[in-house]
Design an enzyme around this catalytic site. Structure first.
Site, PDB file in Angstrom:
ATOM      1  N   CYS A 145       0.872  -1.188   0.000  1.00  0.00           N
ATOM      2  CA  CYS A 145       0.000   0.000   0.000  1.00  0.00           C
ATOM      3  C   CYS A 145       0.904   1.232   0.000  1.00  0.00           C
ATOM      4  O   CYS A 145       0.857   2.064   0.910  1.00  0.00           O
ATOM      5  CB  CYS A 145      -0.917   0.006   1.209  1.00  0.00           C
ATOM      6  SG  CYS A 145      -1.878  -1.516   1.430  1.00  0.00           S
ATOM      7  N   ALA A 146       1.726   1.362  -1.024  1.00  0.00           N
ATOM      8  CA  ALA A 146       2.815   2.339  -1.011  1.00  0.00           C
ATOM      9  C   ALA A 146       2.325   3.777  -1.068  1.00  0.00           C
ATOM     10  O   ALA A 146       2.952   4.676  -0.510  1.00  0.00           O
ATOM     11  CB  ALA A 146       3.776   2.056  -2.168  1.00  0.00           C
TER      12      ALA A 146
ATOM     13  N   CYS B 110      -2.536   3.555  10.940  1.00  0.00           N
ATOM     14  CA  CYS B 110      -2.456   4.771  11.751  1.00  0.00           C
ATOM     15  C   CYS B 110      -3.806   4.950  12.439  1.00  0.00           C
ATOM     16  O   CYS B 110      -4.454   5.985  12.334  1.00  0.00           O
ATOM     17  CB  CYS B 110      -2.077   5.997  10.909  1.00  0.00           C
ATOM     18  SG  CYS B 110      -3.105   6.250   9.444  1.00  0.00           S
TER      19      CYS B 110
ATOM     20  N   ASP C 254       0.253  -0.158  -5.297  1.00  0.00           N
ATOM     21  CA  ASP C 254      -0.933   0.335  -4.599  1.00  0.00           C
ATOM     22  C   ASP C 254      -2.148  -0.088  -5.417  1.00  0.00           C
ATOM     23  O   ASP C 254      -2.022  -0.441  -6.593  1.00  0.00           O
ATOM     24  CB  ASP C 254      -0.879   1.865  -4.450  1.00  0.00           C
ATOM     25  CG  ASP C 254      -1.775   2.373  -3.335  1.00  0.00           C
ATOM     26  OD1 ASP C 254      -1.265   2.629  -2.226  1.00  0.00           O
ATOM     27  OD2 ASP C 254      -2.995   2.491  -3.558  1.00  0.00           O
TER      28      ASP C 254
ATOM     29  N   ASP D 135       0.716  -1.258   4.876  1.00  0.00           N
ATOM     30  CA  ASP D 135       0.355   0.006   5.523  1.00  0.00           C
ATOM     31  C   ASP D 135      -1.111   0.244   5.175  1.00  0.00           C
ATOM     32  O   ASP D 135      -1.441   0.981   4.246  1.00  0.00           O
ATOM     33  CB  ASP D 135       1.258   1.126   5.005  1.00  0.00           C
ATOM     34  CG  ASP D 135       1.125   2.405   5.811  1.00  0.00           C
ATOM     35  OD1 ASP D 135       0.409   2.397   6.832  1.00  0.00           O
ATOM     36  OD2 ASP D 135       1.727   3.417   5.418  1.00  0.00           O
TER      37      ASP D 135
ATOM     38  N   GLY E 244       4.613   6.952  -1.093  1.00  0.00           N
ATOM     39  CA  GLY E 244       5.926   6.357  -0.921  1.00  0.00           C
ATOM     40  C   GLY E 244       6.710   6.711   0.316  1.00  0.00           C
ATOM     41  O   GLY E 244       7.902   6.416   0.383  1.00  0.00           O
ATOM     42  N   GLY E 245       6.073   7.283   1.341  1.00  0.00           N
ATOM     43  CA  GLY E 245       6.817   7.645   2.548  1.00  0.00           C
ATOM     44  C   GLY E 245       7.527   6.460   3.179  1.00  0.00           C
ATOM     45  O   GLY E 245       8.721   6.524   3.486  1.00  0.00           O
ATOM     46  N   LYS E 246       6.800   5.366   3.370  1.00  0.00           N
ATOM     47  CA  LYS E 246       7.429   4.190   3.989  1.00  0.00           C
ATOM     48  C   LYS E 246       8.317   3.448   2.989  1.00  0.00           C
ATOM     49  O   LYS E 246       9.296   2.812   3.394  1.00  0.00           O
ATOM     50  CB  LYS E 246       6.366   3.275   4.584  1.00  0.00           C
ATOM     51  CG  LYS E 246       5.731   3.853   5.852  1.00  0.00           C
ATOM     52  CD  LYS E 246       4.895   2.844   6.571  1.00  0.00           C
ATOM     53  CE  LYS E 246       4.323   3.438   7.848  1.00  0.00           C
ATOM     54  NZ  LYS E 246       3.398   4.562   7.587  1.00  0.00           N
TER      55      LYS E 246
END
Length: 434
Positions: free
Chosen positions: A239-240, A367, A263, A314, A243-245
């Site tokens: 679940c990019a 989150c 994604d 994510d 692209g933070g992670k």
């Protein structure tokens, strides 16, 4: 604009949000477009007032005995800005675009405000009443304290890109912004936010344009580390999104191995390409579905089935862990949205299971603070997939070098919260395939 005029503008924007049931960013944008005379500082100040009012909407209404936009702003100015009746009377004067003068009822109320100690938990903790059972299941007697920590403003954190520099060097380069090291992430720097709720404008810094750091909450940095990503592994970020992670994982892997980013929606991946080019990450392969991922169509990851060391999920969620940054979201959340997120979580976890090799793992991240999306999603997955088991949270923290990080245990994983960790709310569970 005068401080009083800004308050009047905030009441106007809140009225628009309440009447038309629209997101706060949309209402603020329309207000700014209709009032070209308002400069950037005015717009920022009005936005800060609006978001502060949304942070404590329930408690502010309780204090003033009414839930009108005007009452909520008055209650917020007492609760968060610590203004007394005399200061409020000076601002609510009716002169030069100021709000109308305080009524006799408002004056009497300000003279004898009720205590939040006597308020119901959803009021004292400023959260929707329908979420009380979920949050109580997560936090028990600490529910109000945990949720009050959500009312505070979040700091501005960045993740140093260790593929290009190190924390000390970047801190020296950004010294004019007075950064502090994040207390738990070895790669983070933190910046204070001003009275308007905004931090420094870091996106124009040469070091940002050169890819030496990314803006990322410390909790998100810790979640990436808790995936236990290692150099030489084959990892899928399922679940990019932007692209933070993905970028954090590339740095943890030291550009050694293979990292596949995808994604369900191709459009979400668009920002990732530019960020990758800046970052210096060379091990990432972006796998885009045609339009939107559909289980009925060929999976762009089909050739990776059963070969992946770690699938990072994510997961789509309610975002309840980010309410410090998005206070509007908690009042817009509805039970139907929670039910839809739970379906999406089940779908993406089942997809992850097909990719993991024997002995490999799924790192499930949300989150969210809600047990339904955290332990509930993991329990349901384990019931569907007998070949997986939860890796004990203590083992995961130790392996990541984060055993000293304050946190809350859940049945299936680790929960980070603003109150315990000083970060956004994140849930992390590692599931290993036998």
């Amino acid at each position: 604009m005068t401080p009083a005029a800004r308050i009047a503008a905030a009441i106007e924007v809140l009225s628009d949000i309440q009447t038309r049931r629209r997101p706060a960013p949309d209402a603020l944008k329309d207000w700014g477009l209709a009032r070209r005379f308002a400069g950037s500082k005015d717009r920022a100040a009005v936005a800060s007032l609006v978001y502060d009012a949304l942070r404590c909407r329930a408690s502010a209404a309780f204090l003033m005995g009414a839930d009108t936009p005007r009452a909520i702003v008055l209650g917020m100015l007492v609760r968060l800005r610590r203004l007394d009746a005399t200061a409020l009377a000076g601002l609510f004067s009716g002169e030069r675009h100021a709000p109308a003068p305080l009524t006799e009822k408002e004056t009497l109320r300000l003279a004898s405000l009720p205590s939040l100690d006597d308020a119901p938990a959803p009021v004292a903790g400023d959260f929707p009443e329908w979420l009380a059972p979920s949050l109580t299941a997560a936090f028990g007697d600490a529910t109000v304290d945990e949720m009050q920590a959500m009312v505070a403003r979040a700091p501005l954190d960045i993740r140093v890109n260790t593929l290009k520099t190190h924390r000390e060097a970047l801190a020296e380069e950004l010294a004019h912004f007075s950064p502090r090291q994040t207390p738990h992430s070895a790669d983070g720097l933190r910046f204070a936010v001003g009275e308007d709720g905004r931090g420094p404008t870091l996106q124009s810094e040469p070091s940002f344009l050169d890819g030496r750091f990314e803006i990322q909450d410390e909790g998100s940095q810790l979640a990436a580390r808790l995936t236990l990503a290692q150099a030489g592994e084959r990892i899928v970020d399922l679940c990019a999104g932007a692209g933070g992670k993905t970028l954090a994982l590339a740095a943890l892997m030291r550009n050694d191995g293979a990292l596949f980013a995808t994604d369900v929606d191709t459009r979400r991946l668009v920002p990732l390409h530019g960020r990758l080019a800046r970052s210096g990450a060379t091990l990432v392969e972006v796998r885009s579905p045609k339009g939107r991922y559909d289980p009925a169509r060929p999976d762009p990851l089909a050739d990776l089935a059963g070969s992946i060391d770690c699938v990072v999920v994510d997961a789509p969620c309610t975002g309840s862990g980010t309410w410090r940054r998005n206070p509007d979201a908690k009042w817009r959340l509805r039970p139907g949205a929670l039910a839809e997120r739970r379906k999406e979580q089940a779908t993406v976890l089942d997809r992850a299971a097909r990719l993991v090799r024997p002995g490999g793992r799924i790192a499930y991240i949300t989150c969210s603070l809600l047990p339904e999306e955290n332990d509930g999603a993991v329990s349901a997955f384990l019931a569907r997939h007998a070949g997986f088991a939860v890796v004990p949270g203590a083992e995961v923290l130790a392996a990541a070098g984060l055993a000293a990080v304050p946190h809350r245990w859940t049945d299936a994983g680790v929960l980070l919260t603003p109150r315990t960790t000083g970060t956004d709310g994140f849930f992390i569970a590692v599931l290993r395939r036998s």
